[in-house]
Design a protein around this motif. Structure first.
Motif, PDB file in Angstrom:
ATOM      1  N   ASP B  18       0.810  -1.230   0.000  1.00  0.00           N
ATOM      2  CA  ASP B  18       0.000   0.000   0.000  1.00  0.00           C
ATOM      3  C   ASP B  18       0.844   1.281   0.000  1.00  0.00           C
ATOM      4  OD1 ASP B  18      -2.620  -1.353   0.184  1.00  0.00           O
ATOM      5  OD2 ASP B  18      -1.969  -1.911   2.196  1.00  0.00           O
ATOM      6  N   ASN B  20       1.372   4.563  -1.121  1.00  0.00           N
ATOM      7  CA  ASN B  20       0.412   5.426  -1.817  1.00  0.00           C
ATOM      8  C   ASN B  20       1.109   6.552  -2.576  1.00  0.00           C
ATOM      9  OD1 ASN B  20       0.598   7.807  -0.021  1.00  0.00           O
ATOM     10  ND2 ASN B  20      -0.103   6.342   1.517  1.00  0.00           N
ATOM     11  N   ASP B  22       0.839   9.682  -2.200  1.00  0.00           N
ATOM     12  CA  ASP B  22       1.367  10.743  -1.332  1.00  0.00           C
ATOM     13  C   ASP B  22       2.788  10.399  -0.889  1.00  0.00           C
ATOM     14  OD1 ASP B  22      -0.713  12.996  -0.177  1.00  0.00           O
ATOM     15  OD2 ASP B  22      -1.762  11.220  -0.877  1.00  0.00           O
ATOM     16  N   TYR B  23       3.067   9.106  -0.684  1.00  0.00           N
ATOM     17  CA  TYR B  23       4.428   8.709  -0.318  1.00  0.00           C
ATOM     18  C   TYR B  23       5.363   8.807  -1.528  1.00  0.00           C
ATOM     19  CZ  TYR B  23       2.334   6.716   3.944  1.00  0.00           C
ATOM     20  OH  TYR B  23       1.655   6.525   5.114  1.00  0.00           O
ATOM     21  N   GLY B  27       1.562  15.466  -1.902  1.00  0.00           N
ATOM     22  CA  GLY B  27       0.655  16.488  -2.424  1.00  0.00           C
ATOM     23  C   GLY B  27       1.153  17.895  -2.162  1.00  0.00           C
ATOM     24  N   ASN B  66      -0.635  -3.525  -3.920  1.00  0.00           N
ATOM     25  CA  ASN B  66      -1.380  -2.258  -4.048  1.00  0.00           C
ATOM     26  C   ASN B  66      -0.468  -1.031  -4.155  1.00  0.00           C
ATOM     27  OD1 ASN B  66      -3.909  -1.041  -4.305  1.00  0.00           O
ATOM     28  ND2 ASN B  66      -4.090  -0.618  -2.125  1.00  0.00           N
ATOM     29  N   CYS B  69      -1.513   3.319  -4.594  1.00  0.00           N
ATOM     30  CA  CYS B  69      -2.909   3.614  -4.258  1.00  0.00           C
ATOM     31  C   CYS B  69      -3.047   5.088  -3.880  1.00  0.00           C
ATOM     32  CB  CYS B  69      -3.405   2.705  -3.133  1.00  0.00           C
ATOM     33  SG  CYS B  69      -2.506   2.859  -1.595  1.00  0.00           S
ATOM     34  N   GLY B  70      -4.289   5.576  -3.906  1.00  0.00           N
ATOM     35  CA  GLY B  70      -4.553   6.959  -3.510  1.00  0.00           C
ATOM     36  C   GLY B  70      -4.823   7.859  -4.697  1.00  0.00           C
ATOM     37  N   SER B  71      -4.215   9.021  -4.664  1.00  0.00           N
ATOM     38  CA  SER B  71      -4.494  10.104  -5.616  1.00  0.00           C
ATOM     39  C   SER B  71      -4.261   9.683  -7.069  1.00  0.00           C
ATOM     40  CB  SER B  71      -3.589  11.280  -5.256  1.00  0.00           C
ATOM     41  OG  SER B  71      -3.314  12.078  -6.366  1.00  0.00           O
ATOM     42  N   SER B  72      -4.929  10.397  -7.987  1.00  0.00           N
ATOM     43  CA  SER B  72      -4.759  10.118  -9.420  1.00  0.00           C
ATOM     44  C   SER B  72      -3.545  10.837  -9.998  1.00  0.00           C
ATOM     45  CB  SER B  72      -6.008  10.570 -10.177  1.00  0.00           C
ATOM     46  OG  SER B  72      -6.096  11.988 -10.175  1.00  0.00           O
ATOM     47  N   ARG B  73      -2.782  11.529  -9.140  1.00  0.00           N
ATOM     48  CA  ARG B  73      -1.736  12.419  -9.673  1.00  0.00           C
ATOM     49  C   ARG B  73      -0.751  11.668 -10.562  1.00  0.00           C
ATOM     50  NH1 ARG B  73       0.217  13.062  -3.604  1.00  0.00           N
ATOM     51  NH2 ARG B  73      -1.902  13.844  -3.594  1.00  0.00           N
ATOM     52  N   TYR B  93      -1.094  -3.518  -8.151  1.00  0.00           N
ATOM     53  CA  TYR B  93      -1.096  -2.053  -8.257  1.00  0.00           C
ATOM     54  C   TYR B  93      -2.501  -1.518  -8.086  1.00  0.00           C
ATOM     55  CZ  TYR B  93       3.442  -2.785 -10.358  1.00  0.00           C
ATOM     56  OH  TYR B  93       4.734  -3.167 -10.568  1.00  0.00           O
ATOM     57  N   ALA B  94      -2.582  -0.254  -7.650  1.00  0.00           N
ATOM     58  CA  ALA B  94      -3.855   0.462  -7.729  1.00  0.00           C
ATOM     59  C   ALA B  94      -4.076   0.815  -9.197  1.00  0.00           C
ATOM     60  CB  ALA B  94      -3.804   1.723  -6.881  1.00  0.00           C
ATOM     61  N   ARG B  95      -5.348   0.800  -9.616  1.00  0.00           N
ATOM     62  CA  ARG B  95      -5.621   0.857 -11.049  1.00  0.00           C
ATOM     63  C   ARG B  95      -5.241   2.184 -11.712  1.00  0.00           C
ATOM     64  NH1 ARG B  95     -10.017   3.847 -10.920  1.00  0.00           N
ATOM     65  NH2 ARG B  95      -9.849   4.143 -13.144  1.00  0.00           N
ATOM     66  N   ILE B  96      -5.422   3.318 -11.010  1.00  0.00           N
ATOM     67  CA  ILE B  96      -5.114   4.599 -11.669  1.00  0.00           C
ATOM     68  C   ILE B  96      -3.603   4.700 -11.897  1.00  0.00           C
ATOM     69  CG2 ILE B  96      -5.313   7.111 -11.580  1.00  0.00           C
ATOM     70  CD1 ILE B  96      -7.707   6.807  -9.715  1.00  0.00           C
TER      71      ILE B  96
END
Lengths: 417, 171
Positions: B18, B20, B22-23, B27, B66, B69-73, B93-96
């Motif tokens: 996980d 993310n 942000d890591y 942001g 994962n 994950c998190g923001s779409s940036r 992975y997170a999909r975005i």
């Protein structure tokens, strides 16, 4: 074979008879981006020789993440976005209009049964409106704005069946936190979460948006609610009367069904620094906090402010604690003023910031100090999320729990105040 | 044509699952820094403050479940790429993030990663579908990338793909 809402929406938009697992190129009805993601999208659109948006209902950019601008750097980005939008017929929502995921629904640009992509991960919020809507990166959204189309893998669906009535001071946020805690942060990756069940008529549009907003915290792509009387009366409230949207077939195929009995729910809290680190409020009650944030695309709507004011009216927040409120939109703020909610919150000691994202992502007002603890109604509690390095702890909860905790200066069960 | 053989040192992080966006890139830099090379100096800093100064061109990120994950940036995969990262290996992975990576031309591979040790010299063969540690000799295979992803990588990402073909062309 019957179809899920997701399969129906993607079949219609790709003009194919598609099912979960297929990859299709589909028409997109609407696209959005915000001030943190638009600059890249603009550069990508420029590289494509973009003229005007091709999606059926166009495209919008919302200045909400860092709004009004706190610095010359952000002001320059806002200027670039405003100039570009004006030149290319992109609808611009300027500073102070509110959070993208409230402003876009209020604008009436997303209709039931739509396919929508946005350069913001919480674009899944419009699932509440019966749309298949999802967040993507700037390049994907640029491609959709430029061509009116995008490729999609048709996701498998999970059905969330909600029964029973919510108890007093337990709300949609507690339901979605409970789901995130059970399903976990990657438990619905690439899936669509479709909501159904006997309780839906009692979950209003604000609550539905809270729920659809957080499906991405389980990795999901879409989070559609069915079209029903709540949907049509909400559209009537913004002056629209759209055709009936999409409902799933009775024999649609789901990967699994998750049953949630709302009458079993208690107030929930996501502890630092994972959204799926969820517990009952009793397990962390008493934890001292320095700041409470009421707002965001998850919980900054009229029902949320009203629920908090109901607890805070005639009382004062704990001395030394900051209660920061960011209404989700100008319209929400105006309606809250008319309903007397703003006076009640101000009299209780709240600090109001401009409608928008507020302190959620740390690029604007309300950044906590080193080592502080925050209880927020937002959707993410990652380390550093609110603009600091990783020694700020963020707890996520409902507006009711936020209000009760603001009164006491520590995490508090809203049923006990 | 994108490189099919990638070589670099493995970098692992704590947490391993996980991780993310942000890591990957906080942001707080989204509005402050426009230049990807500048942004690259802050990549991973909240969980590994010394990563940006240690990472060398071609290096490979290794993670658990994962990732992203998190923001779409889109700044997340772009900043990794600008820092010199040539590929990411993770269990999922997170999909975005997954889409964003191929859209900007960064290959991200789904494979077992438990056996990979931080600092090992890694080789990734995108065409043959295997990952090998040149330090230990151990290896793992991965399924062929979906055709859509191979087309995007070969064209250098989504925007170059659309410029080349004038629209989507995955057939």
């Amino acid at each position: 074979m019957g179809k899920t809402i997701t399969e129906k929406v993607l079949s219609k938009h790709s003009e194919t008879d598609c099912h979960a697992g297929d990859i299709v190129v589909a028409s997109v009805d609407f696209c959005m981006a915000q001030d943190g993601t638009s600059k890249l999208m603009i550069e990508e659109l420029a590289a494509l020789g973009f003229a005007t948006p091709k999606p059926l209902r166009g495209a919008a950019i919302v200045l909400d993440h860092s709004s009004p601008s706190p610095s010359a750097e952000v002001s320059r980005i806002h200027s670039v976005i405003k100039d570009f939008s004006a030149k290319h017929a992109i609808e611009l929502h300027d500073v102070g209009e509110g959070v993208c995921h409230q402003v876009v629904p209020e604008s009436g640009r997303v209709l039931p049964g739509d396919l929508v992509v946005g350069a913001d991960s919480h674009t899944c919020t419009y699932g509440a409106l019966n749309a298949c809507s999802t967040g993507m990166g700037s390049a994907d959204v640029a491609a959709a704005v430029h061509t009116g189309k995008l490729w999609f893998r048709v996701p498998e669906a999970l059905k969330v069946d909600i029964s029973g009535g919510f108890k007093d001071r337990v709300s949609a946020k507690d339901l979605i936190l409970r789901l995130v805690g059970d399903v976990r942060a990657d438990g619905a990756t690439y899936k669509s979460l479709e909501f159904s069940g006997e309780t839906l008529p009692s979950i209003n549009m604000d609550g539905r948006m809270t729920i659809s907003n957080m499906v991405v915290e389980m990795g999901a792509k879409f989070g559609p609610f069915p079209f029903d009387a709540v949907t049509s009366s909400w559209y009537a409230s913004i002056g629209l009367n759209p055709a009936a949207g999409v409902t799933a077939d009775d024999d649609a195929s789901y990967v699994r069904t998750i049953d949630v009995d709302a009458s079993d729910l208690v107030p929930k809290v996501a502890r630092p620094d994972r959204v799926d680190n969820v517990c009952d409020v009793s397990e962390c009650a008493g934890t001292e906090i320095d700041q409470v944030f009421l707002g965001t695309c998850t919980n900054g709507r009229l029902s949320d402010l009203a629920a908090a004011a109901d607890i805070l009216k005639g009382r004062r927040v704990k001395k030394g604690l900051r209660l920061i409120v960011a209404p989700a939109s100008r319209s929400v703020l105006m309606r809250s003023i008319e309903a007397g909610i703003v006076s009640q919150l101000l009299a209780a000691g709240a600090v109001f910031v401009s409608p928008g994202c507020g302190p959620c992502v740390g690029t604007h007002a309300g950044v906590p100090s080193d080592g502080e603890r925050v209880l927020s109604t937002a959707n993410r509690n990652f380390s550093g999320r609110m603009g600091n390095n990783n020694d700020v702890e963020i707890y996520l909860a409902s507006p009711e729990t936020a209000a009760a905790s603001a009164l006491e200066g520590r995490i508090t069960d809203p049923r006990e105040v | 044509m994108a490189d099919v053989i990638l070589r670099g040192r493995a970098h692992r992080f704590e947490p391993n699952d996980d991780i993310n966006t942000d890591y990957i890139i906080s942001g707080r830099y989204k509005f402050k820094i426009d230049d990807m090379n500048e942004l690259a100096k802050h990549v991973m800093e909240d969980i590994a403050p010394d990563f940006a100064s240690k990472v060398e061109s071609g290096d490979i990120i290794v993670a658990g479940r994962n990732f992203g994950c998190g923001s779409s940036r889109e700044q997340a995969p772009r900043a990794l790429k600008a820092a010199g990262v040539s590929a990411v290996l993770a269990k999922s992975y997170a999909r975005i993030f997954y889409r964003n990576s191929f859209n900007i031309g960064l290959p991200v591979i789904v494979c077992d990663t438990d056996w990979i040790v931080d600092g090992e010299a890694m080789l990734v063969d995108l065409e043959k579908g295997y990952v090998m540690s040149e330090t230990s000799g151990r290896q793992a295979t991965f399924s062929h990338l979906p055709k859509t992803m191979r087309v995007l990588l070969n064209d250098g990402g989504l925007i170059p793909h659309l410029r080349k073909h004038g629209g989507f062309s995955f057939d």
